[in-house]
Design a protein around this motif. Structure first.
Motif, PDB file in Angstrom:
ATOM      1  N   THR A  80      15.643   7.855  -4.302  1.00  0.00           N
ATOM      2  CA  THR A  80      14.875   7.023  -4.244  1.00  0.00           C
ATOM      3  C   THR A  80      14.420   7.061  -2.511  1.00  0.00           C
ATOM      4  O   THR A  80      15.133   7.300  -1.908  1.00  0.00           O
ATOM      5  CB  THR A  80      15.336   5.471  -4.177  1.00  0.00           C
ATOM      6  N   LEU A  81      12.984   7.174  -2.466  1.00  0.00           N
ATOM      7  CA  LEU A  81      12.490   7.169  -1.098  1.00  0.00           C
ATOM      8  C   LEU A  81      12.494   5.986  -0.094  1.00  0.00           C
ATOM      9  O   LEU A  81      11.967   4.927  -0.773  1.00  0.00           O
ATOM     10  CB  LEU A  81      11.187   7.752  -1.018  1.00  0.00           C
ATOM     11  N   VAL A 138      -1.759   3.059   2.167  1.00  0.00           N
ATOM     12  CA  VAL A 138      -0.662   3.865   1.958  1.00  0.00           C
ATOM     13  C   VAL A 138       0.342   3.406   1.234  1.00  0.00           C
ATOM     14  O   VAL A 138       1.158   3.578   0.293  1.00  0.00           O
ATOM     15  CB  VAL A 138      -0.001   4.200   3.499  1.00  0.00           C
ATOM     16  N   ALA A 139       0.632   1.977   1.435  1.00  0.00           N
ATOM     17  CA  ALA A 139       1.570   1.097   0.613  1.00  0.00           C
ATOM     18  C   ALA A 139       1.413   0.925  -0.805  1.00  0.00           C
ATOM     19  O   ALA A 139       2.097   1.122  -1.580  1.00  0.00           O
ATOM     20  CB  ALA A 139       1.613  -0.344   1.403  1.00  0.00           C
ATOM     21  N   SER A 176       5.893   3.584  -7.481  1.00  0.00           N
ATOM     22  CA  SER A 176       7.062   2.540  -7.751  1.00  0.00           C
ATOM     23  C   SER A 176       8.222   2.634  -7.509  1.00  0.00           C
ATOM     24  O   SER A 176       8.565   3.891  -8.040  1.00  0.00           O
ATOM     25  CB  SER A 176       6.617   1.819  -9.272  1.00  0.00           C
ATOM     26  N   GLY A 177       9.128   1.807  -7.138  1.00  0.00           N
ATOM     27  CA  GLY A 177      10.453   2.010  -6.946  1.00  0.00           C
ATOM     28  C   GLY A 177      10.713   2.534  -5.343  1.00  0.00           C
ATOM     29  O   GLY A 177      11.983   2.691  -4.945  1.00  0.00           O
ATOM     30  N   THR A 178       9.721   2.879  -4.575  1.00  0.00           N
ATOM     31  CA  THR A 178       9.727   3.307  -3.176  1.00  0.00           C
ATOM     32  C   THR A 178      10.264   2.083  -2.327  1.00  0.00           C
ATOM     33  O   THR A 178       9.675   0.967  -2.483  1.00  0.00           O
ATOM     34  CB  THR A 178       8.743   3.928  -2.568  1.00  0.00           C
ATOM     35  N   ARG A 199      16.269   4.926  12.431  1.00  0.00           N
ATOM     36  CA  ARG A 199      17.581   5.246  11.637  1.00  0.00           C
ATOM     37  C   ARG A 199      17.512   4.683  10.213  1.00  0.00           C
ATOM     38  O   ARG A 199      18.173   5.429   9.201  1.00  0.00           O
ATOM     39  CB  ARG A 199      18.752   4.502  12.253  1.00  0.00           C
ATOM     40  N   ALA A 200      16.976   3.497   9.694  1.00  0.00           N
ATOM     41  CA  ALA A 200      17.053   2.790   8.441  1.00  0.00           C
ATOM     42  C   ALA A 200      16.058   3.683   7.414  1.00  0.00           C
ATOM     43  O   ALA A 200      16.212   3.316   6.262  1.00  0.00           O
ATOM     44  CB  ALA A 200      16.670   1.568   8.476  1.00  0.00           C
ATOM     45  N   ALA A 201      15.080   4.472   7.904  1.00  0.00           N
ATOM     46  CA  ALA A 201      14.101   5.115   7.001  1.00  0.00           C
ATOM     47  C   ALA A 201      14.432   6.797   6.689  1.00  0.00           C
ATOM     48  O   ALA A 201      15.009   7.219   7.275  1.00  0.00           O
ATOM     49  CB  ALA A 201      12.619   4.814   7.230  1.00  0.00           C
TER      50      ALA A 201
END
Length: 270
Positions: free
Chosen positions: A85-86, A100-101, A106-108, A121-123
């Motif tokens: 998952t991205l 973009v969003a 779906s699921g990103t 750091r979180a991405a």
């Protein structure tokens, strides 16, 4: 298993021979036993889990497949693990960021808001959709992404056009530092360009002439496609290429960006 190369076609012609057409409009006649040619097309067009026709295991069948591979009609599928998952952090509150969003699968896992080092750091990847060029901020983002091995992409307004990337994958593609350094090196008046960037970083600037929702989908789609290609295959679609999009005239220009020599300080580029 051998599958049809994207954009290629195999089909029978009216004269009894078959045709191989390529994405650039070239056509090649293929002669051979009709049953083998039909079996080769069934294999090329089939799903990955469908078995090949036993006739293709013969000497003539293998020779036909080898010839099609040599001509680029068939590609040998490579086994690869499916990407996870991205996680994407989208920076910006504007039509391009919103598109973009909407275009990400779906699921990103999506996050938004201003980018700081915690967000980096979180991405898995950061997509910064700016108005006018935020040069000072992007230099900080570039350093944070390099430090944390986080990929990032970017888009900003320039006049009536929008400039994209190149997407930066630390250690693999050009960075924002490379891009700004090359722009300064190519400028007739680099000091004036740097002064203009400093002005755009300020608060006294005119509003950005944002495109319509439909036009904003063009730069947004290019940003998302780069990110998805990188996530699945390890490299963006526009590898080390900056794209300049003119939504009003539906024009996309490509500009290659080379990394700066390691011995050249960015501030000394002239």
């Amino acid at each position: 298993m051998d599958r049809i190369t994207p954009g290629h076609h195999l089909y029978p012609g009216p004269d009894g021979s078959w045709r191989h057409s390529t994405p650039d409009g070239r056509f090649t006649r293929i002669r051979g036993p009709q049953e083998l040619l039909a079996a080769a097309r069934r294999l090329a067009y089939s799903a990955d889990d469908e078995p090949a026709d036993p006739a293709l295991e013969s000497e003539h069948g293998q020779a036909l497949l080898a010839a099609l591979i040599e001509r680029g009609a068939l590609t040998t599928a490579q086994e690869r693990s499916l990407p996870g998952t991205l996680s994407v952090h989208i920076e910006g509150d504007n039509p391009v960021a919103q598109a973009v969003a909407a275009l990400l699968p779906s699921g990103t896992r999506l996050a938004g808001g201003p980018v700081d080092e915690d967000a980096v750091r979180a991405a898995d990847v950061v997509i910064s959709c700016a108005g006018w060029l935020p040069d000072a901020h992007w230099q900080r983002v570039d350093a944070w992404c390099a430090l944390n091995s986080t990929a990032w992409h970017r888009c900003h307004a320039e006049g009536l056009r929008f400039v994209l990337g190149p997407m930066s994958v630390p250690g693999r593609t050009v960075s924002y530092a490379d891009t700004r350094g090359r722009l300064l090196a190519a400028a007739d008046l680099p000091d004036e360009l740097a002064t203009h960037w400093a002005y755009l970083d300020g608060n006294t600037v005119p509003p950005v002439p944002w495109p319509t929702t439909a036009a904003a989908a063009v730069p947004a789609g290019l940003l998302v496609e780069d990110v998805l290609r990188w996530h699945e295959y390890g490299a963006p679609a526009a590898h080390d290429v900056q794209l300049v999009v003119d939504p009003a005239f539906a024009v996309v220009e490509r500009h290659r960006v080379l990394p700066l020599p390691l011995t050249m300080p960015v501030g000394a580029v002239r």
